[in-house]
Scaffold this active site. Sequence first.
Site, PDB file in Angstrom:
ATOM      1  N   LYS A 168     -12.098  32.600  72.790  1.00  0.00           N
ATOM      2  CA  LYS A 168     -10.899  32.350  73.519  1.00  0.00           C
ATOM      3  C   LYS A 168     -11.183  31.693  74.712  1.00  0.00           C
ATOM      4  O   LYS A 168     -12.237  31.689  75.252  1.00  0.00           O
ATOM      5  CB  LYS A 168     -10.190  33.649  73.893  1.00  0.00           C
ATOM      6  N   ASP A 197      -9.810  28.620  71.250  1.00  0.00           N
ATOM      7  CA  ASP A 197      -8.326  28.943  71.302  1.00  0.00           C
ATOM      8  C   ASP A 197      -7.784  28.985  72.627  1.00  0.00           C
ATOM      9  O   ASP A 197      -8.284  30.046  73.103  1.00  0.00           O
ATOM     10  CB  ASP A 197      -8.292  30.114  70.376  1.00  0.00           C
ATOM     11  N   GLU A 223      -7.512  25.124  69.615  1.00  0.00           N
ATOM     12  CA  GLU A 223      -6.411  25.773  68.905  1.00  0.00           C
ATOM     13  C   GLU A 223      -5.317  25.922  69.992  1.00  0.00           C
ATOM     14  O   GLU A 223      -5.631  26.427  70.983  1.00  0.00           O
ATOM     15  CB  GLU A 223      -6.881  27.067  68.208  1.00  0.00           C
ATOM     16  N   GLU A 249       0.087  28.975  64.247  1.00  0.00           N
ATOM     17  CA  GLU A 249       0.558  30.325  64.284  1.00  0.00           C
ATOM     18  C   GLU A 249       1.637  30.560  64.648  1.00  0.00           C
ATOM     19  O   GLU A 249       2.308  31.860  64.666  1.00  0.00           O
ATOM     20  CB  GLU A 249      -0.837  31.070  64.849  1.00  0.00           C
ATOM     21  N   ASP A 272       0.737  30.945  59.390  1.00  0.00           N
ATOM     22  CA  ASP A 272       0.491  32.438  59.062  1.00  0.00           C
ATOM     23  C   ASP A 272       1.518  32.850  57.920  1.00  0.00           C
ATOM     24  O   ASP A 272       2.900  32.425  58.304  1.00  0.00           O
ATOM     25  CB  ASP A 272       0.774  33.045  60.584  1.00  0.00           C
ATOM     26  N   HIS A 299      -3.957  31.860  60.505  1.00  0.00           N
ATOM     27  CA  HIS A 299      -3.839  32.723  61.658  1.00  0.00           C
ATOM     28  C   HIS A 299      -4.231  34.211  60.947  1.00  0.00           C
ATOM     29  O   HIS A 299      -3.236  34.623  60.278  1.00  0.00           O
ATOM     30  CB  HIS A 299      -2.828  32.463  62.414  1.00  0.00           C
TER      31      HIS A 299
HETATM   32 MG    MG Z   1      -4.698  31.691  67.904  1.00  0.00          MG
END
Ligand code: MG
Length: 362
Positions: A168, A197, A223, A249, A272, A299
């Site tokens: 992340k 992400d 992302e 997502e 997703d 996702h």
């Molecule tokens: Mg994500």
Amino acid sequence: MSIIANATALLADIAVETDRTDAVQSFVKQETILVRLATADGTEGTGYAYTIGTGGTSVLALLRDHLLPLLAGKDARNVEGLWQELFALTRATTTGVITSLALAAVDTALWDLRCKRAGEPLWRLAGGHRQQVPVYDTEGGWLHLSPDDLVKSALAAKEAGWAGVKIKVGKPHAAEDAARLRAVREAVGPDLHVMTDANQSQSLSGALRLATALEPYDPYWLEEPMPADDISGHARLARATRIPVAVGESMYSPAQFRSYLESGAASVVQVDAARVGGITPWLKVAHLAEAFNVLVCPHFLMELHVSLVAAVANGAYVEHIPQLRAVTRTELAVRDGLAVAPDAPGIGIDWDMDAVDDRRVA
Ligand code: MG
């Protein structure tokens, strides 16, 4: 006898297995909306959708008040027709996340019935590309973890033969994100894919700065750099950086993916199945992306998505975040770094309904 005789829904809260934080939120619990459809011959299909903490009772109310009553007496084989009928019924509240989640819970139950009736696993009935697919780990990459923790998890994934890990990003300064990525890259070498992400946390200027800071360490993708409704911002970023931009997502209909793809704003699609309205629209998005020569790396929901990634030719990666272990009798199988789509007829999730009932809240 494929006539639907009974349709029910419930809401269960499934605790997260570990602390999960990103740039904008923490994942508190999985609100899991289960739909069970029984046909006249006694076959039962179970589908589901989820939220990561709020809104579950709203989805349940939409299902109970409006959608499930329509299903009794309908032929469960007509999955596309039923999806369109339910979508038309919710016209006043579509396109939106609550509606898409409700449609997904029904649609995945219909696919479970379809697979059981055919005696085939989902990965084959939805396309049948290949049974084993690459998997990357997210569970070791949360934003609160230290650089040392990130490195440890990435090395463990590499050791196990996995092809990728995600970390992340979205710290207050891009330099800190870059330092965390650099620590991982220097530890694992050039071959492991390292995804990043930002969970929609950046402005356009922030995203441009972040991409520039991350580029030297070869992230496999960046992302959700910006809010999902900012398509032109993603298109500008995509033109400015050599890092592939991944999105999907936070999108709730196939048309939203079309807008991203035709404007060159997405190089990886992360549709997703719960948020887009089920397996039926998921496959449409995957095939649309294939026509653009774009990879699909869905996702979350590894327990379901492993079969969908295995079904389609452009399915590239399953995201490893275990969430259903407490309520299912089987786990995602990973062999030699590849996730294996389940063989049993159905969508591949063997629910432990006693464990679900223990967590039932509505
Ligand atoms: Mg994500």
